[in-house]
Design a protein around this motif. Structure first.
Motif, PDB file in Angstrom:
ATOM      1  N   GLY A   1      16.939 -18.721  -0.622  1.00  0.00           N
ATOM      2  CA  GLY A   1      17.531 -18.123   0.542  1.00  0.00           C
ATOM      3  C   GLY A   1      16.512 -16.697   1.163  1.00  0.00           C
ATOM      4  N   ARG A   2      15.795 -16.533   0.062  1.00  0.00           N
ATOM      5  CA  ARG A   2      14.978 -15.228   0.351  1.00  0.00           C
ATOM      6  C   ARG A   2      13.736 -15.958   1.192  1.00  0.00           C
ATOM      7  NH1 ARG A   2      16.570 -13.525  -4.740  1.00  0.00           N
ATOM      8  NH2 ARG A   2      14.598 -14.569  -5.737  1.00  0.00           N
ATOM      9  N   VAL A   3      13.111 -16.868   0.842  1.00  0.00           N
ATOM     10  CA  VAL A   3      12.116 -17.425   1.441  1.00  0.00           C
ATOM     11  C   VAL A   3      12.113 -17.429   2.885  1.00  0.00           C
ATOM     12  CG1 VAL A   3      10.529 -19.394   1.706  1.00  0.00           C
ATOM     13  CG2 VAL A   3      11.368 -18.950  -0.382  1.00  0.00           C
ATOM     14  N   PRO A   4      13.111 -17.815   3.657  1.00  0.00           N
ATOM     15  CA  PRO A   4      13.032 -17.853   5.239  1.00  0.00           C
ATOM     16  C   PRO A   4      12.748 -16.420   5.690  1.00  0.00           C
ATOM     17  CG  PRO A   4      14.652 -19.535   4.212  1.00  0.00           C
ATOM     18  CD  PRO A   4      14.130 -18.533   3.138  1.00  0.00           C
ATOM     19  N   ARG A   5      13.260 -15.336   4.838  1.00  0.00           N
ATOM     20  CA  ARG A   5      13.218 -13.959   5.386  1.00  0.00           C
ATOM     21  C   ARG A   5      12.151 -13.177   4.329  1.00  0.00           C
ATOM     22  NH1 ARG A   5      19.624 -12.459   5.087  1.00  0.00           N
ATOM     23  NH2 ARG A   5      18.726 -10.643   5.785  1.00  0.00           N
ATOM     24  N   THR A   6      11.276 -13.955   4.239  1.00  0.00           N
ATOM     25  CA  THR A   6      10.078 -13.210   3.339  1.00  0.00           C
ATOM     26  C   THR A   6       9.340 -12.158   4.245  1.00  0.00           C
ATOM     27  OG1 THR A   6       9.326 -15.359   2.380  1.00  0.00           O
ATOM     28  CG2 THR A   6       7.804 -13.581   2.545  1.00  0.00           C
ATOM     29  N   ALA A   7       9.080 -12.102   5.651  1.00  0.00           N
ATOM     30  CA  ALA A   7       8.512 -11.255   6.460  1.00  0.00           C
ATOM     31  C   ALA A   7       9.392 -10.062   6.543  1.00  0.00           C
ATOM     32  CB  ALA A   7       8.286 -11.798   7.681  1.00  0.00           C
ATOM     33  N   GLU A   8      11.038 -10.232   6.609  1.00  0.00           N
ATOM     34  CA  GLU A   8      11.880  -9.176   6.546  1.00  0.00           C
ATOM     35  C   GLU A   8      11.822  -8.273   5.170  1.00  0.00           C
ATOM     36  OE1 GLU A   8      16.880  -8.485   6.918  1.00  0.00           O
ATOM     37  OE2 GLU A   8      15.677 -10.586   7.009  1.00  0.00           O
ATOM     38  N   ILE A   9      11.720  -8.805   4.119  1.00  0.00           N
ATOM     39  CA  ILE A   9      11.951  -8.452   2.886  1.00  0.00           C
ATOM     40  C   ILE A   9      10.514  -7.595   2.627  1.00  0.00           C
ATOM     41  CG2 ILE A   9      11.665  -8.936   0.342  1.00  0.00           C
ATOM     42  CD1 ILE A   9      13.573 -11.321   1.153  1.00  0.00           C
ATOM     43  N   ASP A  10       9.276  -8.185   2.854  1.00  0.00           N
ATOM     44  CA  ASP A  10       8.071  -7.652   2.766  1.00  0.00           C
ATOM     45  C   ASP A  10       7.990  -6.168   3.464  1.00  0.00           C
ATOM     46  OD1 ASP A  10       7.088  -9.003   0.734  1.00  0.00           O
ATOM     47  OD2 ASP A  10       5.756 -10.406   2.323  1.00  0.00           O
ATOM     48  N   ALA A  11       8.661  -6.453   4.825  1.00  0.00           N
ATOM     49  CA  ALA A  11       8.597  -5.273   5.467  1.00  0.00           C
ATOM     50  C   ALA A  11       9.218  -3.992   5.096  1.00  0.00           C
ATOM     51  CB  ALA A  11       8.899  -5.501   7.057  1.00  0.00           C
ATOM     52  N   ALA A  12      10.453  -4.373   4.214  1.00  0.00           N
ATOM     53  CA  ALA A  12      11.307  -3.363   3.900  1.00  0.00           C
ATOM     54  C   ALA A  12      10.618  -2.659   2.681  1.00  0.00           C
ATOM     55  CB  ALA A  12      12.636  -4.050   3.303  1.00  0.00           C
ATOM     56  N   ILE A  13       9.885  -3.414   1.878  1.00  0.00           N
ATOM     57  CA  ILE A  13       9.282  -3.039   0.548  1.00  0.00           C
ATOM     58  C   ILE A  13       8.145  -1.933   1.204  1.00  0.00           C
ATOM     59  CG2 ILE A  13       8.177  -3.532  -1.551  1.00  0.00           C
ATOM     60  CD1 ILE A  13       9.774  -6.285  -1.425  1.00  0.00           C
ATOM     61  N   GLN A  14       7.199  -2.505   2.176  1.00  0.00           N
ATOM     62  CA  GLN A  14       6.312  -1.718   2.490  1.00  0.00           C
ATOM     63  C   GLN A  14       6.636  -0.569   3.228  1.00  0.00           C
ATOM     64  OE1 GLN A  14       2.672  -2.339   2.308  1.00  0.00           O
ATOM     65  NE2 GLN A  14       2.987  -0.153   2.870  1.00  0.00           N
TER      66      GLN A  14
ATOM     67  N   TRP B   1       9.365   1.316   2.226  1.00  0.00           N
ATOM     68  CA  TRP B   1       9.552   2.313   1.332  1.00  0.00           C
ATOM     69  C   TRP B   1       8.158   2.673   0.472  1.00  0.00           C
ATOM     70  CZ3 TRP B   1       8.871   1.575  -4.148  1.00  0.00           C
ATOM     71  CH2 TRP B   1       9.107   2.524  -4.952  1.00  0.00           C
ATOM     72  N   CYS B   2       7.136   1.827   0.421  1.00  0.00           N
ATOM     73  CA  CYS B   2       5.951   2.338  -0.179  1.00  0.00           C
ATOM     74  C   CYS B   2       5.162   3.274   0.738  1.00  0.00           C
ATOM     75  CB  CYS B   2       5.054   1.271  -0.444  1.00  0.00           C
ATOM     76  SG  CYS B   2       5.643  -0.131  -1.607  1.00  0.00           S
ATOM     77  N   ASP B   3       5.546   3.243   1.967  1.00  0.00           N
ATOM     78  CA  ASP B   3       4.862   4.331   2.962  1.00  0.00           C
ATOM     79  C   ASP B   3       5.233   5.736   2.634  1.00  0.00           C
ATOM     80  OD1 ASP B   3       3.373   2.052   4.364  1.00  0.00           O
ATOM     81  OD2 ASP B   3       4.902   2.090   5.959  1.00  0.00           O
ATOM     82  N   THR B   4       6.323   5.758   1.938  1.00  0.00           N
ATOM     83  CA  THR B   4       7.122   7.038   1.588  1.00  0.00           C
ATOM     84  C   THR B   4       6.834   7.568   0.204  1.00  0.00           C
ATOM     85  OG1 THR B   4       9.264   6.377   0.869  1.00  0.00           O
ATOM     86  CG2 THR B   4       9.089   6.693   3.163  1.00  0.00           C
ATOM     87  N   GLN B   5       6.090   6.867  -0.577  1.00  0.00           N
ATOM     88  CA  GLN B   5       5.655   6.944  -2.075  1.00  0.00           C
ATOM     89  C   GLN B   5       4.253   7.088  -2.346  1.00  0.00           C
ATOM     90  OE1 GLN B   5       8.352   6.899  -4.258  1.00  0.00           O
ATOM     91  NE2 GLN B   5       9.532   6.813  -2.192  1.00  0.00           N
ATOM     92  N   THR B   6       3.846   7.810  -3.239  1.00  0.00           N
ATOM     93  CA  THR B   6       2.429   8.000  -3.722  1.00  0.00           C
ATOM     94  C   THR B   6       2.436   6.777  -4.986  1.00  0.00           C
ATOM     95  OG1 THR B   6       3.020   9.616  -5.763  1.00  0.00           O
ATOM     96  CG2 THR B   6       2.283  10.322  -3.599  1.00  0.00           C
ATOM     97  N   ILE B   7       1.377   6.251  -5.233  1.00  0.00           N
ATOM     98  CA  ILE B   7       1.189   5.168  -6.182  1.00  0.00           C
ATOM     99  C   ILE B   7       2.114   5.621  -7.473  1.00  0.00           C
ATOM    100  CG2 ILE B   7      -0.996   6.320  -7.308  1.00  0.00           C
ATOM    101  CD1 ILE B   7       0.061   2.460  -7.141  1.00  0.00           C
TER     102      ILE B   7
ATOM    103  N   THR C   1       0.788  -1.268  -0.095  1.00  0.00           N
ATOM    104  CA  THR C   1       0.101  -0.053  -0.004  1.00  0.00           C
ATOM    105  C   THR C   1       0.803   1.274  -0.150  1.00  0.00           C
ATOM    106  OG1 THR C   1      -1.819  -1.348   1.301  1.00  0.00           O
ATOM    107  CG2 THR C   1      -1.851   1.158   1.277  1.00  0.00           C
ATOM    108  N   THR C   2       0.674   2.143  -0.969  1.00  0.00           N
ATOM    109  CA  THR C   2       1.222   3.424  -1.018  1.00  0.00           C
ATOM    110  C   THR C   2       0.608   4.453  -0.060  1.00  0.00           C
ATOM    111  OG1 THR C   2       0.050   3.964  -2.797  1.00  0.00           O
ATOM    112  CG2 THR C   2       1.873   2.847  -3.462  1.00  0.00           C
ATOM    113  N   SER C   3       1.644   5.504   0.010  1.00  0.00           N
ATOM    114  CA  SER C   3       0.946   6.595   0.980  1.00  0.00           C
ATOM    115  C   SER C   3      -0.324   7.210   0.697  1.00  0.00           C
ATOM    116  CB  SER C   3       2.173   7.704   1.221  1.00  0.00           C
ATOM    117  OG  SER C   3       2.154   8.118  -0.041  1.00  0.00           O
ATOM    118  N   ASP C   4      -0.720   7.049  -0.579  1.00  0.00           N
ATOM    119  CA  ASP C   4      -2.065   7.882  -0.989  1.00  0.00           C
ATOM    120  C   ASP C   4      -3.178   6.613  -1.164  1.00  0.00           C
ATOM    121  OD1 ASP C   4      -0.732   6.543  -3.198  1.00  0.00           O
ATOM    122  OD2 ASP C   4      -1.278   8.206  -4.572  1.00  0.00           O
ATOM    123  N   GLN C   5      -2.758   5.500  -0.271  1.00  0.00           N
ATOM    124  CA  GLN C   5      -3.901   4.135   0.013  1.00  0.00           C
ATOM    125  C   GLN C   5      -4.226   3.549  -1.132  1.00  0.00           C
ATOM    126  OE1 GLN C   5      -4.326   3.396   3.350  1.00  0.00           O
ATOM    127  NE2 GLN C   5      -2.526   4.680   3.343  1.00  0.00           N
TER     128      GLN C   5
END
Length: 416
Positions: free
Chosen positions: A299-312, A314-320, A259-263
């Motif tokens: 190698g990424r699968v066990p750290r899925t939550a960490e990667i998703d959190a990092a992307i989210q 960033w999205c919190d700072t971006q508009t669509i 979800t981006t900053s403009d929802q």
């Protein structure tokens, strides 16, 4: 027929289709054949016709959906409870290349229109039978709608969030998937018929080796089941039951909805190894881009939550718009989740001519979805919108040899 006229008529020009069905699966199957040039005759009950005529949003009492689902079809009315109507339907069936039906198993047999009966007289008969559970098995006689097929076929179980009950896809996907299987089956059967002898020519008296027809047995639940990827071998070999995971693609990381900053909702698919590296650089996570463990998907699968959190984060700072621009610049697969409003104003949809402008009989304009797939030499075409109930009854019966007096008598007796 010249190649130019064949192109204008469509790749299925000359193919006759009889539709015996209502609502979604059977009619969608024959709709696609009609869009590419087949002559489709749809039999409807005189007292109201296909129930889909009255579903969802209406114009002057008729569904807007109908204008799409029945485009290019000819509508005739027959009271199939009468022997006279069944006789007419049999004439049409024996003259058809393809018969498409989606009644419960046994209904056509009751009307003397069963596959075995027709094939005995016309060995080239191709019949596409769409039903909930197929023509055999202990459940064959049970009523089966698309929603049940989606449930039994496995789609509903994996749709939704893990902490909530399963959800449906927002369209009648089970029916539509079954319809597509019906189209594929019909085309394969047509090809086999043609290479195994040729088109049946029983009326003309000319010598003709009849090609071999066949029945295409499409079960809704099996059509959905056919889409379920690695579900069976994962369970059989490893005991893995695929569960609901919301917007994520389990075991393929990262691929999720954010979800981006403009929802606005945005899908980011950075699961290719090189793509993941570019994605991490684009969101300013050099540390994750350089992490040795994250270089490959396993190698990424066990750290899925960490990667998703990092992307989210960033999205919190971006508009669509800024998110789309940044990720497209980085050559990362990304897309906004579109509503129909988004589609209608989108440059890609416009460039691909994905909307057609038409008019109802009273001149009111309406847009329809364009025809897919796009064939370079023999594209599909909308010749007319879904017809009025029984609009082609007189025409079709005349072609069968009925004169005006006979047709009027059938109307008086409420057979048509």
């Amino acid at each position: 027929m010249s190649s130019e006229s064949a192109t204008k008529a469509g790749p299925l020009a000359g193919i006759k289709v009889l539709e015996l069905g209502t609502l979604i699966a059977g009619p969608f199957c024959s709709r696609m054949l009609a869009e590419f040039g087949a002559e489709v005759i749809k039999i409807e009950a005189p007292d109201g016709g296909d129930p889909l005529r009255h579903w969802r949003v209406l114009k002057d009492g008729t569904s807007l959906w109908w204008s799409v689902q029945a485009r290019n079809k000819k509508s005739i009315t027959l009271n199939m409870k009468t022997p006279e109507a069944q006789k007419i339907a049999r004439q049409l069936a024996l003259d058809a290349d393809i018969i498409i039906e989606n009644y419960r198993p046994g209904v056509l047999e009751k009307w003397k229109l069963g596959y075995a009966s027709l094939r005995a007289e016309n060995p080239a008969t191709i019949m596409v039978r769409l039903s909930g559970y197929g023509q055999t098995g202990p459940m064959r006689d049970l009523p089966g709608f698309g929603a049940i097929g989606e449930s039994m076929g496995g789609l509903r179980y994996v749709s939704g969030h893990p902490d909530r009950p399963p959800v449906r896809v927002g369209i009648s996907i089970g029916d539509s998937v079954a319809a597509l299987h019906g189209v594929i089956g019909a085309m394969m059967a047509l090809r086999h018929r043609d290479v195994s002898g040729g088109r049946w020519n029983g009326k003309s008296g000319e010598d003709c080796v009849a090609g071999q027809g066949q029945m295409v047995d499409v079960a809704l639940y099996e059509s959905v089941f056919n889409l379920m990827e690695s579900l069976v071998p994962e369970f059989d070999f490893a005991g893995v039951v695929r569960e609901r995971t919301g917007g994520a693609l389990p075991g393929i990381v990262p691929s999720n909805t954010y979800t981006t900053s403009d929802q606005e909702n945005i899908v980011i698919a950075g699961n290719g190894d090189a793509i993941f590296h570019r994605l991490m650089l684009a969101i300013k996570r050099q540390d994750l881009a350089d992490d040795i463990q994250l270089q490959r998907n396993d190698g990424r699968v066990p750290r899925t939550a960490e990667i998703d959190a990092a992307i989210q984060a960033w999205c919190d700072t971006q508009t669509i718009d800024s998110a789309l621009a940044a990720l497209r610049e980085a050559d990362v697969p990304v897309g906004k989740i579109y509503s129909v409003r988004d589609m209608m104003s989108d440059a890609q949809f416009q460039a691909r001519d994905m909307f057609e402008q038409h008019e109802f009989a009273d001149g009111t304009p309406v847009k329809l979805p364009a025809i897919s797939p796009k064939l370079s030499e023999t594209p599909g075409e909308t010749k007319w919108l879904g017809p009025e109930l029984g609009a082609h009854t007189d025409e079709v019966l005349s072609q069968l040899g009925y004169d005006a007096t006979q047709i009027e008598e059938l109307k008086k007796r409420q057979i048509i």
